[in-house]
Motif scaffolding. Structure first.
Motif, PDB file in Angstrom:
ATOM      1  N   THR A   1       0.810  -1.217   0.000  1.00  0.00           N
ATOM      2  CA  THR A   1       0.000   0.000   0.000  1.00  0.00           C
ATOM      3  C   THR A   1       0.845   1.269   0.000  1.00  0.00           C
ATOM      4  O   THR A   1       0.594   2.179  -0.791  1.00  0.00           O
ATOM      5  CB  THR A   1      -0.956   0.012   1.206  1.00  0.00           C
ATOM      6  OG1 THR A   1      -1.698  -1.208   1.206  1.00  0.00           O
ATOM      7  CG2 THR A   1      -1.907   1.183   1.137  1.00  0.00           C
TER       8      THR A   1
ATOM      9  N   PHE B   1      -5.045   7.981   3.552  1.00  0.00           N
ATOM     10  CA  PHE B   1      -5.146   6.549   3.845  1.00  0.00           C
ATOM     11  C   PHE B   1      -4.790   6.266   5.300  1.00  0.00           C
ATOM     12  O   PHE B   1      -5.496   5.533   5.991  1.00  0.00           O
ATOM     13  CB  PHE B   1      -4.242   5.736   2.913  1.00  0.00           C
ATOM     14  CG  PHE B   1      -4.224   4.276   3.255  1.00  0.00           C
ATOM     15  CD1 PHE B   1      -5.290   3.462   2.919  1.00  0.00           C
ATOM     16  CD2 PHE B   1      -3.148   3.720   3.923  1.00  0.00           C
ATOM     17  CE1 PHE B   1      -5.283   2.113   3.251  1.00  0.00           C
ATOM     18  CE2 PHE B   1      -3.133   2.383   4.256  1.00  0.00           C
ATOM     19  CZ  PHE B   1      -4.209   1.571   3.918  1.00  0.00           C
ATOM     20  N   HIS B   2      -3.708   6.852   5.778  1.00  0.00           N
ATOM     21  CA  HIS B   2      -3.284   6.600   7.157  1.00  0.00           C
ATOM     22  C   HIS B   2      -4.268   7.181   8.179  1.00  0.00           C
ATOM     23  O   HIS B   2      -4.408   6.636   9.273  1.00  0.00           O
ATOM     24  CB  HIS B   2      -1.864   7.119   7.394  1.00  0.00           C
ATOM     25  CG  HIS B   2      -0.841   6.295   6.691  1.00  0.00           C
ATOM     26  ND1 HIS B   2      -0.632   4.960   6.953  1.00  0.00           N
ATOM     27  CD2 HIS B   2       0.023   6.592   5.695  1.00  0.00           C
ATOM     28  CE1 HIS B   2       0.314   4.480   6.175  1.00  0.00           C
ATOM     29  NE2 HIS B   2       0.722   5.462   5.395  1.00  0.00           N
TER      30      HIS B   2
ATOM     31  N   GLN C   1      -6.986   4.415   8.103  1.00  0.00           N
ATOM     32  CA  GLN C   1      -6.492   3.040   8.023  1.00  0.00           C
ATOM     33  C   GLN C   1      -7.165   2.114   9.042  1.00  0.00           C
ATOM     34  O   GLN C   1      -7.532   0.994   8.722  1.00  0.00           O
ATOM     35  CB  GLN C   1      -4.982   3.014   8.209  1.00  0.00           C
ATOM     36  CG  GLN C   1      -4.361   1.670   7.986  1.00  0.00           C
ATOM     37  CD  GLN C   1      -2.835   1.752   8.024  1.00  0.00           C
ATOM     38  OE1 GLN C   1      -2.272   2.773   8.375  1.00  0.00           O
ATOM     39  NE2 GLN C   1      -2.197   0.674   7.654  1.00  0.00           N
TER      40      GLN C   1
ATOM     41  N   ALA D   1      -9.303  -1.404   8.200  1.00  0.00           N
ATOM     42  CA  ALA D   1      -8.484  -2.589   8.446  1.00  0.00           C
ATOM     43  C   ALA D   1      -9.234  -3.908   8.340  1.00  0.00           C
ATOM     44  O   ALA D   1      -8.750  -4.843   7.717  1.00  0.00           O
ATOM     45  CB  ALA D   1      -7.819  -2.482   9.812  1.00  0.00           C
TER      46      ALA D   1
END
Length: 104
Positions: free
Chosen positions: A19, A41-42, A45, A49
């Protein structure tokens, strides 16, 4: 034919198992759509998950795995081709960053 099409028509083909590398390359090659993609994204995340997790994974015998691998030879070849291409793009980006850092 699929390899030629990827080379000719797609700036980036990434994988979810890589990713960070995929998002880094997308940010640089297609910035209009993917600027700040890694940051976003982070941020989300944790909520992403377990979205597609399969908790029930049956045991697969080695002979069955080998048979599937033999039957999907072209698919594996294409997958590894795309993955290698992604790595080359990532290395080129990082190399350019290092050159700019050491040779201002």
């Amino acid at each position: 034919m699929a390899k030629r099409r990827v080379e000719k028509e797609y700036a980036v083909v990434g994988t979810w198992e890589e990713t960070n590398i995929t998002l880094t390359v997308l940010e640089h090659y297609v910035p209009r759509y993917f600027s700040r993609a890694k940051t976003i994204f982070h941020m989300y995340q944790k909520s992403l998950a377990n979205r597609n997790r399969n908790n029930r994974k049956p045991q697969v015998d080695d002979d069955v795995r080998a048979m599937v691998r033999r039957n999907l030879t072209h698919e594996y070849d294409f997958y590894y081709f795309c993955k290698q291409r992604l790595y080359k793009q990532y290395i080129a980006l990082k190399r350019n960053e290092l050159e700019l850092f050491y040779n201002p």
